[in-house]
Design a protein around this motif. Structure first.
Motif, PDB file in Angstrom:
ATOM      1  N   ASP A 195       0.840  -1.197   0.000  1.00  0.00           N
ATOM      2  CA  ASP A 195       0.000   0.000   0.000  1.00  0.00           C
ATOM      3  C   ASP A 195       0.879   1.251   0.000  1.00  0.00           C
ATOM      4  OD1 ASP A 195      -2.991  -1.134   1.141  1.00  0.00           O
ATOM      5  OD2 ASP A 195      -1.208  -2.323   1.600  1.00  0.00           O
ATOM      6  N   LEU A 196       1.900   1.227   0.852  1.00  0.00           N
ATOM      7  CA  LEU A 196       2.814   2.367   0.925  1.00  0.00           C
ATOM      8  C   LEU A 196       3.557   2.561  -0.389  1.00  0.00           C
ATOM      9  CD1 LEU A 196       4.122   4.580   2.625  1.00  0.00           C
ATOM     10  CD2 LEU A 196       5.798   2.894   3.412  1.00  0.00           C
ATOM     11  N   LEU A 197       3.948   1.468  -1.006  1.00  0.00           N
ATOM     12  CA  LEU A 197       4.646   1.540  -2.288  1.00  0.00           C
ATOM     13  C   LEU A 197       3.750   2.178  -3.354  1.00  0.00           C
ATOM     14  CD1 LEU A 197       7.279   0.725  -3.753  1.00  0.00           C
ATOM     15  CD2 LEU A 197       6.162  -1.430  -4.338  1.00  0.00           C
ATOM     16  N   LEU A 198       2.476   1.786  -3.384  1.00  0.00           N
ATOM     17  CA  LEU A 198       1.539   2.370  -4.343  1.00  0.00           C
ATOM     18  C   LEU A 198       1.346   3.860  -4.089  1.00  0.00           C
ATOM     19  CD1 LEU A 198      -1.160  -0.457  -4.333  1.00  0.00           C
ATOM     20  CD2 LEU A 198       0.382   0.102  -6.227  1.00  0.00           C
ATOM     21  N   LEU A 199       1.205   4.232  -2.819  1.00  0.00           N
ATOM     22  CA  LEU A 199       1.010   5.631  -2.471  1.00  0.00           C
ATOM     23  C   LEU A 199       2.227   6.469  -2.834  1.00  0.00           C
ATOM     24  CD1 LEU A 199      -0.811   7.753  -1.151  1.00  0.00           C
ATOM     25  CD2 LEU A 199       0.199   7.132   1.054  1.00  0.00           C
ATOM     26  N   VAL A 200       3.403   5.949  -2.519  1.00  0.00           N
ATOM     27  CA  VAL A 200       4.640   6.665  -2.856  1.00  0.00           C
ATOM     28  C   VAL A 200       4.791   6.773  -4.372  1.00  0.00           C
ATOM     29  CG1 VAL A 200       7.155   6.537  -2.775  1.00  0.00           C
ATOM     30  CG2 VAL A 200       5.821   6.095  -0.707  1.00  0.00           C
ATOM     31  N   GLY A 201       4.461   5.692  -5.083  1.00  0.00           N
ATOM     32  CA  GLY A 201       4.547   5.724  -6.536  1.00  0.00           C
ATOM     33  C   GLY A 201       3.642   6.792  -7.133  1.00  0.00           C
ATOM     34  N   PHE A 202       2.409   6.898  -6.617  1.00  0.00           N
ATOM     35  CA  PHE A 202       1.491   7.932  -7.092  1.00  0.00           C
ATOM     36  C   PHE A 202       2.041   9.320  -6.786  1.00  0.00           C
ATOM     37  CE2 PHE A 202      -2.053  10.855  -6.320  1.00  0.00           C
ATOM     38  CZ  PHE A 202      -2.700  10.790  -7.545  1.00  0.00           C
ATOM     39  N   GLY A 203       2.583   9.508  -5.581  1.00  0.00           N
ATOM     40  CA  GLY A 203       3.128  10.800  -5.208  1.00  0.00           C
ATOM     41  C   GLY A 203       4.339  11.185  -6.041  1.00  0.00           C
ATOM     42  N   VAL A 204       5.234  10.225  -6.275  1.00  0.00           N
ATOM     43  CA  VAL A 204       6.434  10.497  -7.073  1.00  0.00           C
ATOM     44  C   VAL A 204       6.059  10.836  -8.510  1.00  0.00           C
ATOM     45  CG1 VAL A 204       8.501   9.428  -8.065  1.00  0.00           C
ATOM     46  CG2 VAL A 204       7.993   9.146  -5.630  1.00  0.00           C
ATOM     47  N   LEU A 205       5.105  10.092  -9.074  1.00  0.00           N
ATOM     48  CA  LEU A 205       4.662  10.364 -10.444  1.00  0.00           C
ATOM     49  C   LEU A 205       4.051  11.759 -10.553  1.00  0.00           C
ATOM     50  CD1 LEU A 205       4.093   9.536 -13.356  1.00  0.00           C
ATOM     51  CD2 LEU A 205       2.009   8.398 -12.547  1.00  0.00           C
ATOM     52  N   THR A 206       3.211  12.116  -9.596  1.00  0.00           N
ATOM     53  CA  THR A 206       2.581  13.434  -9.606  1.00  0.00           C
ATOM     54  C   THR A 206       3.625  14.535  -9.485  1.00  0.00           C
ATOM     55  OG1 THR A 206       0.606  12.473  -8.570  1.00  0.00           O
ATOM     56  CG2 THR A 206       0.822  14.864  -8.518  1.00  0.00           C
ATOM     57  N   SER A 242      -6.972   9.112 -14.333  1.00  0.00           N
ATOM     58  CA  SER A 242      -8.048   8.606 -15.172  1.00  0.00           C
ATOM     59  C   SER A 242      -9.142   7.974 -14.311  1.00  0.00           C
ATOM     60  CB  SER A 242      -7.509   7.564 -16.158  1.00  0.00           C
ATOM     61  OG  SER A 242      -8.572   6.859 -16.768  1.00  0.00           O
ATOM     62  N   GLY A 243     -10.336   8.543 -14.390  1.00  0.00           N
ATOM     63  CA  GLY A 243     -11.456   7.968 -13.647  1.00  0.00           C
ATOM     64  C   GLY A 243     -11.876   6.622 -14.193  1.00  0.00           C
ATOM     65  N   HIS A 244     -11.774   6.438 -15.519  1.00  0.00           N
ATOM     66  CA  HIS A 244     -12.146   5.159 -16.121  1.00  0.00           C
ATOM     67  C   HIS A 244     -11.325   4.007 -15.527  1.00  0.00           C
ATOM     68  CE1 HIS A 244     -14.498   7.310 -19.045  1.00  0.00           C
ATOM     69  NE2 HIS A 244     -14.808   6.190 -19.684  1.00  0.00           N
ATOM     70  N   VAL A 245     -10.024   4.208 -15.451  1.00  0.00           N
ATOM     71  CA  VAL A 245      -9.140   3.142 -14.980  1.00  0.00           C
ATOM     72  C   VAL A 245      -9.344   2.896 -13.485  1.00  0.00           C
ATOM     73  CG1 VAL A 245      -6.739   2.420 -14.672  1.00  0.00           C
ATOM     74  CG2 VAL A 245      -7.445   3.564 -16.793  1.00  0.00           C
ATOM     75  N   ALA A 246      -9.390   3.972 -12.697  1.00  0.00           N
ATOM     76  CA  ALA A 246      -9.587   3.806 -11.251  1.00  0.00           C
ATOM     77  C   ALA A 246     -10.946   3.177 -10.951  1.00  0.00           C
ATOM     78  CB  ALA A 246      -9.457   5.165 -10.555  1.00  0.00           C
ATOM     79  N   ASN A 247     -11.991   3.640 -11.656  1.00  0.00           N
ATOM     80  CA  ASN A 247     -13.321   3.043 -11.479  1.00  0.00           C
ATOM     81  C   ASN A 247     -13.313   1.557 -11.785  1.00  0.00           C
ATOM     82  OD1 ASN A 247     -14.805   5.275 -10.640  1.00  0.00           O
ATOM     83  ND2 ASN A 247     -15.243   5.946 -12.728  1.00  0.00           N
ATOM     84  N   ALA A 248     -12.627   1.201 -12.865  1.00  0.00           N
ATOM     85  CA  ALA A 248     -12.605  -0.203 -13.277  1.00  0.00           C
ATOM     86  C   ALA A 248     -11.948  -1.079 -12.216  1.00  0.00           C
ATOM     87  CB  ALA A 248     -11.868  -0.345 -14.608  1.00  0.00           C
ATOM     88  N   ILE A 249     -10.846  -0.619 -11.658  1.00  0.00           N
ATOM     89  CA  ILE A 249     -10.154  -1.419 -10.651  1.00  0.00           C
ATOM     90  C   ILE A 249     -11.044  -1.640  -9.433  1.00  0.00           C
ATOM     91  CG2 ILE A 249      -8.204  -1.459  -9.037  1.00  0.00           C
ATOM     92  CD1 ILE A 249      -6.597   0.061 -11.155  1.00  0.00           C
ATOM     93  N   VAL A 250     -11.657  -0.567  -8.946  1.00  0.00           N
ATOM     94  CA  VAL A 250     -12.467  -0.667  -7.730  1.00  0.00           C
ATOM     95  C   VAL A 250     -13.779  -1.401  -7.987  1.00  0.00           C
ATOM     96  CG1 VAL A 250     -13.726   0.652  -5.990  1.00  0.00           C
ATOM     97  CG2 VAL A 250     -11.433   1.372  -6.683  1.00  0.00           C
ATOM     98  N   TRP A 251     -14.522  -0.978  -9.029  1.00  0.00           N
ATOM     99  CA  TRP A 251     -15.852  -1.556  -9.242  1.00  0.00           C
ATOM    100  C   TRP A 251     -15.801  -3.004  -9.702  1.00  0.00           C
ATOM    101  CZ3 TRP A 251     -19.590   0.174  -6.707  1.00  0.00           C
ATOM    102  CH2 TRP A 251     -19.800   1.530  -6.504  1.00  0.00           C
ATOM    103  N   GLY A 275      -3.391   7.318 -16.865  1.00  0.00           N
ATOM    104  CA  GLY A 275      -3.751   5.925 -16.643  1.00  0.00           C
ATOM    105  C   GLY A 275      -2.848   5.234 -15.647  1.00  0.00           C
ATOM    106  N   VAL A 276      -1.542   5.532 -15.715  1.00  0.00           N
ATOM    107  CA  VAL A 276      -0.599   4.928 -14.779  1.00  0.00           C
ATOM    108  C   VAL A 276      -0.896   5.398 -13.358  1.00  0.00           C
ATOM    109  CG1 VAL A 276       1.827   4.740 -14.127  1.00  0.00           C
ATOM    110  CG2 VAL A 276       1.178   4.671 -16.541  1.00  0.00           C
ATOM    111  N   ALA A 277      -1.184   6.692 -13.203  1.00  0.00           N
ATOM    112  CA  ALA A 277      -1.532   7.225 -11.880  1.00  0.00           C
ATOM    113  C   ALA A 277      -2.801   6.565 -11.347  1.00  0.00           C
ATOM    114  CB  ALA A 277      -1.716   8.740 -11.963  1.00  0.00           C
ATOM    115  N   ALA A 278      -3.797   6.390 -12.219  1.00  0.00           N
ATOM    116  CA  ALA A 278      -5.043   5.754 -11.796  1.00  0.00           C
ATOM    117  C   ALA A 278      -4.824   4.295 -11.435  1.00  0.00           C
ATOM    118  CB  ALA A 278      -6.081   5.863 -12.916  1.00  0.00           C
ATOM    119  N   LEU A 279      -3.910   3.645 -12.125  1.00  0.00           N
ATOM    120  CA  LEU A 279      -3.589   2.261 -11.807  1.00  0.00           C
ATOM    121  C   LEU A 279      -3.019   2.160 -10.392  1.00  0.00           C
ATOM    122  CD1 LEU A 279      -3.463  -0.607 -13.097  1.00  0.00           C
ATOM    123  CD2 LEU A 279      -1.110  -0.089 -13.731  1.00  0.00           C
ATOM    124  N   LEU A 280      -2.094   3.032 -10.060  1.00  0.00           N
ATOM    125  CA  LEU A 280      -1.493   3.026  -8.724  1.00  0.00           C
ATOM    126  C   LEU A 280      -2.531   3.356  -7.656  1.00  0.00           C
ATOM    127  CD1 LEU A 280       1.790   4.960  -9.606  1.00  0.00           C
ATOM    128  CD2 LEU A 280       1.613   2.528  -9.058  1.00  0.00           C
TER     129      LEU A 280
END
Length: 248
Positions: free
Chosen positions: A24-35, A153-162, A209-214
């Motif tokens: 979880d921390l790795l995903l969060l850090v990855g999103f932060g670093v990308l942003t 991307s809302g499409h990608v994040a929505n797809a993962i969760v839903w 899309g990569v950010a939404a994936l993370l």
């Protein structure tokens, strides 16, 4: 109507894979670093190059196939209604409201994260009529009526969760007999397809899309940690608290 039943109190967080909070921390850090990298101008050249490649490779059959598959990520009129329908079926079958808690949790989690991040980052879409060097920027100052909700991307994040929710509900409806291959297909194929189609159609930059994936994977893990089967219910809902297990 069910009679009130004893409510289970096993409120320990559910296991996820990989186990532990390090992922979880790795995903969060990855999103932060990308942003942060995008805010400093890094990777924008890659986004622009992918945009130009996509515009140069739009033969009609591939383009319209991508448009059709892209509907897999429509949260408002496809994924959420489908999830609600499956939750109602599971609730009716088990005579409990608990399947609806999972759907409500997914909605709240997405509502509190994806939308505010889109507004905060203020990034235009690749199809924006602004000059590419301006539209690709993140933390932009876009004019009124300019599409500025691209990141993540809302499409990608929505797809993962839903689709994660849908897989859980299908497992519940089949009493845990959903084939593992079908379970993986439901969970992972749509997000992968949407990452490709939203980028190819220039609805989103590649890094959107990569950010939404993370972020989507992080939200999915948080959602699956919650012991939905054991959360205490308000007084009136306890009358509909029958035995139900949302995880195999």
């Amino acid at each position: 109507m069910l009679k009130p039943t004893a409510v289970r109190r096993d409120l320990r967080l559910r296991p996820v894979r990989p186990a532990g909070w390090w992922f979880d921390l790795l995903l969060l850090v990855g999103f932060g670093v990308l942003t942060l990298a995008l805010a400093r101008g890094a990777l924008l050249g890659i986004d622009l190059a992918v945009r130009e490649w996509a515009y140069d490779h739009h033969p009609a059959p591939i383009y319209w196939t991508a448009r059709v598959f892209n509907f897999l990520g429509q949260g408002g009129w496809l994924l959420m209604p489908l999830s609600v329908a499956l939750a109602l079926a599971a609730a009716w079958r088990a005579r409990t409201v608990r399947p609806l808690l999972l759907v409500a949790g997914a909605f709240v989690l997405l509502y509190l994260t994806i939308g505010p991040l889109k507004v905060w980052t203020d990034r235009a879409a690749p199809s924006s009529k602004l000059p590419p060097a301006d539209s690709v920027r993140i933390f932009n100052d876009l004019p009124p009526l300019e599409y500025d909700l691209s990141y993540p991307s809302g499409h990608v994040a929505n797809a993962i969760v839903w689709y994660g929710v849908i897989a859980v509900l299908l497992t519940a409806l089949t009493a845990g007999r959903l084939h593992p291959t079908l379970h993986r297909l439901v969970r992972f194929a749509p997000p992968a397809i949407l990452l490709v189609t939203t980028t190819y159609l220039n609805f989103h930059w590649l890094t959107d899309g990569v950010a939404a994936l993370l972020l989507g994977l992080l939200l999915d893990r948080l959602l699956h940690r919650v012991p939905w089967d054991d959360l205490p219910l308000p007084g009136r809902l306890r009358r509909w608290d029958g035995p139900f297990t949302s995880y195999p």
